[in-house]
Design a protein around this motif. Structure first.
Motif, PDB file in Angstrom:
ATOM      1  N   ASP A 129      23.281 -15.604 -17.554  1.00  0.00           N
ATOM      2  CA  ASP A 129      22.260 -16.015 -18.513  1.00  0.00           C
ATOM      3  C   ASP A 129      22.122 -17.537 -18.572  1.00  0.00           C
ATOM      4  OD1 ASP A 129      21.677 -13.391 -19.226  1.00  0.00           O
ATOM      5  OD2 ASP A 129      23.283 -13.359 -20.716  1.00  0.00           O
ATOM      6  N   MET A 130      22.683 -18.238 -17.569  1.00  0.00           N
ATOM      7  CA  MET A 130      22.622 -19.700 -17.505  1.00  0.00           C
ATOM      8  C   MET A 130      21.962 -20.134 -16.203  1.00  0.00           C
ATOM      9  SD  MET A 130      26.470 -20.775 -18.428  1.00  0.00           S
ATOM     10  CE  MET A 130      27.524 -19.395 -18.863  1.00  0.00           C
ATOM     11  N   VAL A 131      21.360 -21.300 -16.249  1.00  0.00           N
ATOM     12  CA  VAL A 131      20.794 -21.919 -15.051  1.00  0.00           C
ATOM     13  C   VAL A 131      21.208 -23.380 -15.061  1.00  0.00           C
ATOM     14  CG1 VAL A 131      18.670 -22.564 -13.857  1.00  0.00           C
ATOM     15  CG2 VAL A 131      18.803 -20.374 -15.045  1.00  0.00           C
ATOM     16  N   ILE A 132      21.702 -23.846 -13.909  1.00  0.00           N
ATOM     17  CA  ILE A 132      22.048 -25.255 -13.751  1.00  0.00           C
ATOM     18  C   ILE A 132      21.208 -25.793 -12.599  1.00  0.00           C
ATOM     19  CG2 ILE A 132      23.857 -26.910 -13.181  1.00  0.00           C
ATOM     20  CD1 ILE A 132      25.872 -24.912 -14.354  1.00  0.00           C
ATOM     21  N   LYS A 133      20.467 -26.874 -12.871  1.00  0.00           N
ATOM     22  CA  LYS A 133      19.611 -27.487 -11.854  1.00  0.00           C
ATOM     23  C   LYS A 133      19.892 -28.980 -11.796  1.00  0.00           C
ATOM     24  CE  LYS A 133      15.807 -24.307 -12.854  1.00  0.00           C
ATOM     25  NZ  LYS A 133      14.438 -24.210 -13.367  1.00  0.00           N
ATOM     26  N   VAL A 134      19.686 -29.554 -10.615  1.00  0.00           N
ATOM     27  CA  VAL A 134      19.843 -30.996 -10.448  1.00  0.00           C
ATOM     28  C   VAL A 134      18.579 -31.531  -9.799  1.00  0.00           C
ATOM     29  CG1 VAL A 134      21.243 -32.829  -9.460  1.00  0.00           C
ATOM     30  CG2 VAL A 134      22.315 -30.686 -10.105  1.00  0.00           C
ATOM     31  N   TYR A 135      17.978 -32.534 -10.439  1.00  0.00           N
ATOM     32  CA  TYR A 135      16.791 -33.205  -9.919  1.00  0.00           C
ATOM     33  C   TYR A 135      17.125 -34.689  -9.804  1.00  0.00           C
ATOM     34  CZ  TYR A 135      14.525 -29.051 -11.867  1.00  0.00           C
ATOM     35  OH  TYR A 135      14.174 -27.764 -12.191  1.00  0.00           O
ATOM     36  N   ASP A 136      17.101 -35.232  -8.607  1.00  0.00           N
ATOM     37  CA  ASP A 136      17.408 -36.649  -8.392  1.00  0.00           C
ATOM     38  C   ASP A 136      18.686 -37.032  -9.150  1.00  0.00           C
ATOM     39  OD1 ASP A 136      15.206 -37.004  -6.689  1.00  0.00           O
ATOM     40  OD2 ASP A 136      13.890 -37.290  -8.409  1.00  0.00           O
ATOM     41  N   ASP A 137      18.550 -37.736 -10.271  1.00  0.00           N
ATOM     42  CA  ASP A 137      19.734 -38.150 -11.033  1.00  0.00           C
ATOM     43  C   ASP A 137      19.787 -37.488 -12.413  1.00  0.00           C
ATOM     44  OD1 ASP A 137      17.617 -39.487 -12.175  1.00  0.00           O
ATOM     45  OD2 ASP A 137      18.632 -41.411 -12.318  1.00  0.00           O
ATOM     46  N   ILE A 138      19.218 -36.289 -12.509  1.00  0.00           N
ATOM     47  CA  ILE A 138      19.185 -35.555 -13.781  1.00  0.00           C
ATOM     48  C   ILE A 138      19.827 -34.180 -13.600  1.00  0.00           C
ATOM     49  CG2 ILE A 138      17.685 -34.533 -15.546  1.00  0.00           C
ATOM     50  CD1 ILE A 138      17.576 -37.544 -15.598  1.00  0.00           C
ATOM     51  N   LEU A 139      20.723 -33.810 -14.529  1.00  0.00           N
ATOM     52  CA  LEU A 139      21.334 -32.485 -14.565  1.00  0.00           C
ATOM     53  C   LEU A 139      20.724 -31.727 -15.738  1.00  0.00           C
ATOM     54  CD1 LEU A 139      23.620 -30.487 -13.682  1.00  0.00           C
ATOM     55  CD2 LEU A 139      25.027 -31.571 -15.438  1.00  0.00           C
ATOM     56  N   VAL A 140      20.273 -30.497 -15.496  1.00  0.00           N
ATOM     57  CA  VAL A 140      19.681 -29.665 -16.544  1.00  0.00           C
ATOM     58  C   VAL A 140      20.500 -28.383 -16.649  1.00  0.00           C
ATOM     59  CG1 VAL A 140      17.624 -28.437 -17.323  1.00  0.00           C
ATOM     60  CG2 VAL A 140      17.381 -30.583 -16.069  1.00  0.00           C
ATOM     61  N   ILE A 141      20.963 -28.082 -17.876  1.00  0.00           N
ATOM     62  CA  ILE A 141      21.727 -26.870 -18.145  1.00  0.00           C
ATOM     63  C   ILE A 141      20.921 -26.063 -19.153  1.00  0.00           C
ATOM     64  CG2 ILE A 141      23.909 -25.934 -18.976  1.00  0.00           C
ATOM     65  CD1 ILE A 141      24.923 -28.945 -18.536  1.00  0.00           C
ATOM     66  N   GLY A 180      18.013 -19.868 -27.267  1.00  0.00           N
ATOM     67  CA  GLY A 180      18.249 -20.574 -26.013  1.00  0.00           C
ATOM     68  C   GLY A 180      18.627 -22.023 -26.244  1.00  0.00           C
ATOM     69  N   PHE A 181      19.194 -22.618 -25.224  1.00  0.00           N
ATOM     70  CA  PHE A 181      19.566 -24.019 -25.284  1.00  0.00           C
ATOM     71  C   PHE A 181      19.162 -24.695 -23.982  1.00  0.00           C
ATOM     72  CE2 PHE A 181      23.142 -21.827 -23.422  1.00  0.00           C
ATOM     73  CZ  PHE A 181      23.431 -22.607 -22.319  1.00  0.00           C
ATOM     74  N   ARG A 182      19.034 -26.007 -24.061  1.00  0.00           N
ATOM     75  CA  ARG A 182      18.728 -26.817 -22.880  1.00  0.00           C
ATOM     76  C   ARG A 182      19.368 -28.178 -23.083  1.00  0.00           C
ATOM     77  NH1 ARG A 182      12.845 -28.341 -20.302  1.00  0.00           N
ATOM     78  NH2 ARG A 182      13.688 -28.668 -18.220  1.00  0.00           N
ATOM     79  N   ARG A 183      20.169 -28.586 -22.119  1.00  0.00           N
ATOM     80  CA  ARG A 183      20.823 -29.885 -22.192  1.00  0.00           C
ATOM     81  C   ARG A 183      20.466 -30.653 -20.936  1.00  0.00           C
ATOM     82  NH1 ARG A 183      25.976 -32.035 -24.585  1.00  0.00           N
ATOM     83  NH2 ARG A 183      25.557 -34.236 -24.286  1.00  0.00           N
ATOM     84  N   ILE A 184      20.009 -31.883 -21.107  1.00  0.00           N
ATOM     85  CA  ILE A 184      19.618 -32.738 -19.990  1.00  0.00           C
ATOM     86  C   ILE A 184      20.543 -33.947 -19.997  1.00  0.00           C
ATOM     87  CG2 ILE A 184      17.784 -34.147 -19.005  1.00  0.00           C
ATOM     88  CD1 ILE A 184      15.805 -32.212 -20.404  1.00  0.00           C
ATOM     89  N   ILE A 185      21.177 -34.195 -18.817  1.00  0.00           N
ATOM     90  CA  ILE A 185      22.157 -35.278 -18.724  1.00  0.00           C
ATOM     91  C   ILE A 185      21.825 -36.145 -17.508  1.00  0.00           C
ATOM     92  CG2 ILE A 185      24.597 -35.838 -18.441  1.00  0.00           C
ATOM     93  CD1 ILE A 185      25.167 -32.994 -19.588  1.00  0.00           C
ATOM     94  N   HIS A 186      21.814 -37.442 -17.710  1.00  0.00           N
ATOM     95  CA  HIS A 186      21.591 -38.392 -16.620  1.00  0.00           C
ATOM     96  C   HIS A 186      22.884 -38.522 -15.816  1.00  0.00           C
ATOM     97  CE1 HIS A 186      20.216 -41.917 -14.471  1.00  0.00           C
ATOM     98  NE2 HIS A 186      21.338 -42.518 -14.823  1.00  0.00           N
ATOM     99  N   VAL A 213      34.203 -22.039 -20.448  1.00  0.00           N
ATOM    100  CA  VAL A 213      33.936 -23.410 -20.016  1.00  0.00           C
ATOM    101  C   VAL A 213      33.477 -23.395 -18.562  1.00  0.00           C
ATOM    102  CG1 VAL A 213      34.942 -25.699 -19.614  1.00  0.00           C
ATOM    103  CG2 VAL A 213      35.667 -24.345 -21.587  1.00  0.00           C
ATOM    104  N   ILE A 214      32.391 -24.111 -18.283  1.00  0.00           N
ATOM    105  CA  ILE A 214      31.951 -24.297 -16.902  1.00  0.00           C
ATOM    106  C   ILE A 214      32.487 -25.644 -16.442  1.00  0.00           C
ATOM    107  CG2 ILE A 214      29.996 -24.824 -15.407  1.00  0.00           C
ATOM    108  CD1 ILE A 214      28.378 -22.814 -16.832  1.00  0.00           C
ATOM    109  N   THR A 215      33.161 -25.635 -15.294  1.00  0.00           N
ATOM    110  CA  THR A 215      33.569 -26.880 -14.648  1.00  0.00           C
ATOM    111  C   THR A 215      32.626 -27.074 -13.476  1.00  0.00           C
ATOM    112  OG1 THR A 215      35.868 -26.559 -15.309  1.00  0.00           O
ATOM    113  CG2 THR A 215      35.438 -28.128 -13.516  1.00  0.00           C
ATOM    114  N   LEU A 216      31.831 -28.118 -13.556  1.00  0.00           N
ATOM    115  CA  LEU A 216      30.814 -28.414 -12.558  1.00  0.00           C
ATOM    116  C   LEU A 216      31.204 -29.711 -11.866  1.00  0.00           C
ATOM    117  CD1 LEU A 216      27.953 -27.889 -11.390  1.00  0.00           C
ATOM    118  CD2 LEU A 216      27.052 -29.119 -13.365  1.00  0.00           C
ATOM    119  N   SER A 217      31.283 -29.684 -10.531  1.00  0.00           N
ATOM    120  CA  SER A 217      31.685 -30.895  -9.820  1.00  0.00           C
ATOM    121  C   SER A 217      30.743 -31.183  -8.655  1.00  0.00           C
ATOM    122  CB  SER A 217      33.124 -30.763  -9.320  1.00  0.00           C
ATOM    123  OG  SER A 217      33.243 -29.678  -8.431  1.00  0.00           O
ATOM    124  N   PHE A 218      30.539 -32.470  -8.435  1.00  0.00           N
ATOM    125  CA  PHE A 218      29.718 -32.962  -7.327  1.00  0.00           C
ATOM    126  C   PHE A 218      30.504 -34.049  -6.604  1.00  0.00           C
ATOM    127  CE2 PHE A 218      26.628 -31.707 -10.545  1.00  0.00           C
ATOM    128  CZ  PHE A 218      25.723 -30.969  -9.808  1.00  0.00           C
TER     129      PHE A 218
END
Length: 110
Positions: A26-38, A62-68, A86-91
């Motif tokens: 029920d979650m979506v994680i997207k990355v656009y250029d220098d923006i992370l959207v959860i 619903g929720f939406r979090r945008i992080i630079h 907890v989601i651990t997201l790494s790049f």
């Protein structure tokens, strides 16, 4: 809005995102250029519909979090692991992508 910790470790940019009670499907994680959207939504539990709430602080909407992203990363190599709410997201951090331009000395003309 989910709480997020962000840190750098061993060549990676790492996010720890609190999402208790939310199914990863029920979650979506997207990355656009220098923006992370959860984005996501907590499903309402069927039994709770019959309850007469006195106080309800757990968001069922619903929720939406945008992080630079503070540093350049290799977006295509991002990994997410969900455990214990907890989601651990790494790049991997991107190396220096600058291109050095050779400077030639002008010898009396273009």
């Amino acid at each position: 809005m989910p709480l997020v910790d962000l840190y750098e470790a061993e060549g990676y940019l790492v996010f720890k995102i609190d999402l208790p009670g939310i199914d990863p499907e029920d979650m979506v994680i997207k990355v656009y250029d220098d923006i992370l959207v959860i984005e996501g939504k907590r499903k309402e539990e069927r039994e709770e519909k019959r309850l007469n709430y006195i106080c309800m602080e757990r968001n069922l909407e619903g929720f939406r979090r945008i992080i630079h992203l503070p540093v350049p990363v290799v977006r295509s190599e991002g990994k997410a692991v969900y455990a214990d709410g907890v989601i651990t997201l790494s790049f991997p951090k991107a190396g220096d992508r600058g291109i050095k331009i050779k400077i030639e000395k002008n010898k009396g003309g273009l």
